[in-house]
Scaffold this motif. Structure first.
Motif: not given
Length: 207
Positions: A47-50, A68-76, A120-126
Motif C-alpha cells: 500500500t504505497p502512497d506513490v 490494474r493497480i488503480l482499479a483495485a486501489r484508486p487512492a494510489t 499531496a494530490g497534485d499532478s506533476p508533469f515535466s
C-alpha cells in the motif's frame, strides 16, 4: 512519511532512485519491482502512497500495471518516470490513470518534488511535456470539451494558468494566493468540467 514503490526493469535505475529517495527525511522506499506483474502484487501488499512507474518493461508493462493497480486501489498515486515522452506513451498512461509524467533526464530535484506533489494530490508533469500535450490537443481539436459555464473569476484565472503549463506553486505565486487555495480551485474546476487530469482541464481554457 511518504511511502514509495519503485518500478523499473533496470536494477541500476532502481538503485539510484532508492538512494535519491532515502536521502530525504520525508520519503521511504517500501519496495521495488522489475516488472508490472510484481508491481501489481507489491502495490496490493505494501500500500504505497506513490508508485514511481516505468512504462516499458518485460511481461506486464507500466501502462497495464497502472490501470490494474488503480482499479483495485484508486487512492494510489502513480507517477510515470520514463525515457519515452512521445504521444504513444503519454496518452495511454494518462488514460490508465497516472497522475503525472516525468522524463528520466529530469533533474533529481524535479523528481523528488514530483513525488511530494503526487502524494499531496497534485499532478506533476515535466513542463515541456505538459505544454506540448496542451498545444497538440488544442491544435488537433479532437474530442474537445464544451465551453464551461459557472466558473468564478478566480477559477477562470487559475484555469488559464493551468493551460499555460504552470505548476500549483507557480500559479500561487502569480496570483498571490496560497498553494492550498490553488489546490482547492483546481479540485473545483475538475469537478465542474469533468476533467480527470490537468491536460484535459487545460483544454477547457481554450473553449
Amino acid at each position: 512519511m511518504i511511502r514509495v514503490l519503485l518500478v523499473d526493469d533496470q536494477p541500476l535505475i532502481r538503485a539510484g532512485l532508492r538512494m535519491l529517495c532515502e536521502a530525504e527525511a520525508d520519503l521511504t522506499v517500501v519496495g521495488e519491482a522489475a516488472n508490472g506483474r510484481d508491481a501489481i502484487e507489491l502495490a496490493a501488499r505494501l500500500t504505497p502512497d506513490v508508485i514511481v512507474m516505468d512504462l516499458r518493461m518485460p511481461g506486464v508493462d507500466g501502462i497495464t500495471a497502472t490501470g490494474r493497480i488503480l482499479a483495485a486501489r484508486p487512492a494510489t498515486r502513480v507517477l510515470v518516470l520514463t525515457t519515452f515522452g512521445d504521444d504513444d506513451h503519454l496518452y495511454p498512461a494518462l488514460t490508465a490513470g497516472a497522475c503525472g509524467f516525468l522524463l528520466k533526464d529530469a533533474p533529481p530535484e524535479e523528481l523528488l518534488d514530483g513525488i511530494r506533489r503526487a502524494a499531496a494530490g497534485d499532478s506533476p508533469f515535466s513542463q515541456d511535456v505538459l505544454r506540448r500535450l496542451v498545444q497538440r490537443a488544442v491544435h488537433a481539436r479532437a474530442d474537445r470539451p464544451q465551453p464551461v459555464a459557472g466558473l468564478t473569476a478566480r477559477e477562470r484565472d487559475v484555469l488559464n494558468l493551468v493551460a499555460e503549463g504552470l505548476s500549483n506553486t507557480e500559479i500561487a505565486e502569480r496570483l498571490h494566493i496560497g498553494v492550498t487555495t490553488v489546490k482547492t480551485h483546481i479540485t473545483s474546476l475538475m469537478a465542474k468540467t469533468g476533467s480527470p487530469n490537468r491536460v484535459r482541464l487545460a483544454l477547457c481554457a481554450r473553449t
